[in-house]
Design a protein around this motif. Structure first.
Motif, PDB file in Angstrom:
ATOM      1  N   ALA A  58       0.833  -1.205   0.000  1.00 12.33           N
ATOM      2  CA  ALA A  58       0.000   0.000   0.000  1.00 12.33           C
ATOM      3  C   ALA A  58       0.867   1.255   0.000  1.00 12.33           C
ATOM      4  O   ALA A  58       0.568   2.228  -0.706  1.00 12.33           O
ATOM      5  CB  ALA A  58      -0.931  -0.004   1.219  1.00 12.33           C
ATOM      6  N   GLU A  59       1.966   1.237   0.760  1.00 15.98           N
ATOM      7  CA  GLU A  59       2.871   2.379   0.778  1.00 15.98           C
ATOM      8  C   GLU A  59       3.523   2.572  -0.596  1.00 15.98           C
ATOM      9  O   GLU A  59       3.653   3.698  -1.070  1.00 15.98           O
ATOM     10  CB  GLU A  59       3.946   2.195   1.850  1.00 15.98           C
ATOM     11  CG  GLU A  59       3.436   2.348   3.264  1.00 15.98           C
ATOM     12  CD  GLU A  59       4.494   2.023   4.311  1.00 15.98           C
ATOM     13  OE1 GLU A  59       5.682   1.894   3.953  1.00 15.98           O
ATOM     14  OE2 GLU A  59       4.125   1.913   5.493  1.00 15.98           O
ATOM     15  N   CYS A  61       2.289   1.663  -3.479  1.00 15.37           N
ATOM     16  CA  CYS A  61       1.255   2.173  -4.386  1.00 15.37           C
ATOM     17  C   CYS A  61       1.002   3.655  -4.134  1.00 15.37           C
ATOM     18  O   CYS A  61       0.828   4.429  -5.086  1.00 15.37           O
ATOM     19  CB  CYS A  61      -0.041   1.381  -4.223  1.00 15.37           C
ATOM     20  SG  CYS A  61       0.041  -0.291  -4.864  1.00 15.37           S
ATOM     21  N   ALA A  62       0.983   4.046  -2.876  1.00 19.85           N
ATOM     22  CA  ALA A  62       0.762   5.456  -2.545  1.00 19.85           C
ATOM     23  C   ALA A  62       1.904   6.316  -3.078  1.00 19.85           C
ATOM     24  O   ALA A  62       1.668   7.411  -3.609  1.00 19.85           O
ATOM     25  CB  ALA A  62       0.618   5.631  -1.039  1.00 19.85           C
ATOM     26  N   GLN A  63       3.135   5.823  -2.956  1.00 20.78           N
ATOM     27  CA  GLN A  63       4.276   6.570  -3.477  1.00 20.78           C
ATOM     28  C   GLN A  63       4.212   6.682  -4.998  1.00 20.78           C
ATOM     29  O   GLN A  63       4.494   7.744  -5.567  1.00 20.78           O
ATOM     30  CB  GLN A  63       5.589   5.902  -3.063  1.00 20.78           C
ATOM     31  CG  GLN A  63       5.908   6.058  -1.599  1.00 20.78           C
ATOM     32  CD  GLN A  63       7.128   5.252  -1.183  1.00 20.78           C
ATOM     33  OE1 GLN A  63       7.653   4.455  -1.950  1.00 20.78           O
ATOM     34  NE2 GLN A  63       7.574   5.467   0.044  1.00 20.78           N
ATOM     35  N   LEU A  65       1.519   6.556  -6.855  1.00 25.30           N
ATOM     36  CA  LEU A  65       0.422   7.471  -7.180  1.00 25.30           C
ATOM     37  C   LEU A  65       0.851   8.913  -6.967  1.00 25.30           C
ATOM     38  O   LEU A  65       0.575   9.772  -7.804  1.00 25.30           O
ATOM     39  CB  LEU A  65      -0.810   7.139  -6.326  1.00 25.30           C
ATOM     40  CG  LEU A  65      -2.029   8.007  -6.555  1.00 25.30           C
ATOM     41  CD1 LEU A  65      -2.535   7.848  -7.988  1.00 25.30           C
ATOM     42  CD2 LEU A  65      -3.126   7.653  -5.574  1.00 25.30           C
ATOM     43  N   GLU A  66       1.546   9.169  -5.871  1.00 20.77           N
ATOM     44  CA  GLU A  66       2.044  10.519  -5.589  1.00 20.77           C
ATOM     45  C   GLU A  66       2.988  10.980  -6.688  1.00 20.77           C
ATOM     46  O   GLU A  66       2.892  12.107  -7.183  1.00 20.77           O
ATOM     47  CB  GLU A  66       2.763  10.539  -4.236  1.00 20.77           C
ATOM     48  CG  GLU A  66       3.374  11.865  -3.866  1.00 20.77           C
ATOM     49  CD  GLU A  66       2.360  12.891  -3.431  1.00 20.77           C
ATOM     50  OE1 GLU A  66       2.666  14.089  -3.512  1.00 20.77           O
ATOM     51  OE2 GLU A  66       1.251  12.496  -3.012  1.00 20.77           O
TER      52      GLU A  66
END
Length: 149
Positions: A58-59, A61-63, A65-66
């Motif tokens: 999840a981290e 993916c968040a990175q 996406l960011e």
């Protein structure tokens, strides 16, 4: 009457003792409970590991996406262009090179169906000109400023 009360008290005392007796367990039952406990603890450990892996994913993916949202957030009317290509494959390859060297690396549509690889975007021409000289030093001697209409 006293004797009756004492007798009644003794009867209730012995009758209530059976309620406090703990049922005894056999060794087989105890062993079964211990093995069940070990199995549950092992399953809990596996679930915790899976949870940690999911958090890491999840981290990541968040990175990602960011990073992607930052790449598409080109603000400004003036773009410093590091390269322009008709062939989108060449533009994609050069975009990766520009990103590695610290530029935005975003591809925008230019005039006459050219794919423009952006080094940076700016709200004023003066800022774009300063950035163009940096791009000419670091990326390409042919960097230029494109004004979006």
């Amino acid at each position: 009457m006293k004797k009756f009360a004492i007798l009644l008290l003794v009867v209730f005392t012995f009758a209530s003792c059976s309620q406090f007796d703990k049922p005894s367990m056999t060794q087989e039952q105890i062993d079964a409970l211990v093995s069940q406990k070990a199995a549950v603890e092992e399953e809990l450990a596996n679930v915790k590991q899976e949870l940690d892996l999911l958090r890491l994913k999840a981290e990541e993916c968040a990175q990602m996406l960011e990073q992607q949202t930052q790449e598409t957030k080109l603000t400004g009317k003036y773009f410093v262009i590091a390269g322009s290509f008709k062939n989108s494959k060449y533009a994609d390859d050069y975009s990766a090179t520009v990103k590695q060297k610290g530029g935005a690396g975003t591809i925008i549509q230019g005039p006459y169906n050219f794919n423009l690889v952006v080094y940076s975007a700016h709200p004023t021409l003066a800022e774009a000109a300063k950035s163009m000289y940096v791009a000419r030093t670091n990326i390409s001697e042919d960097a230029w400023v494109f004004m979006e209409k």
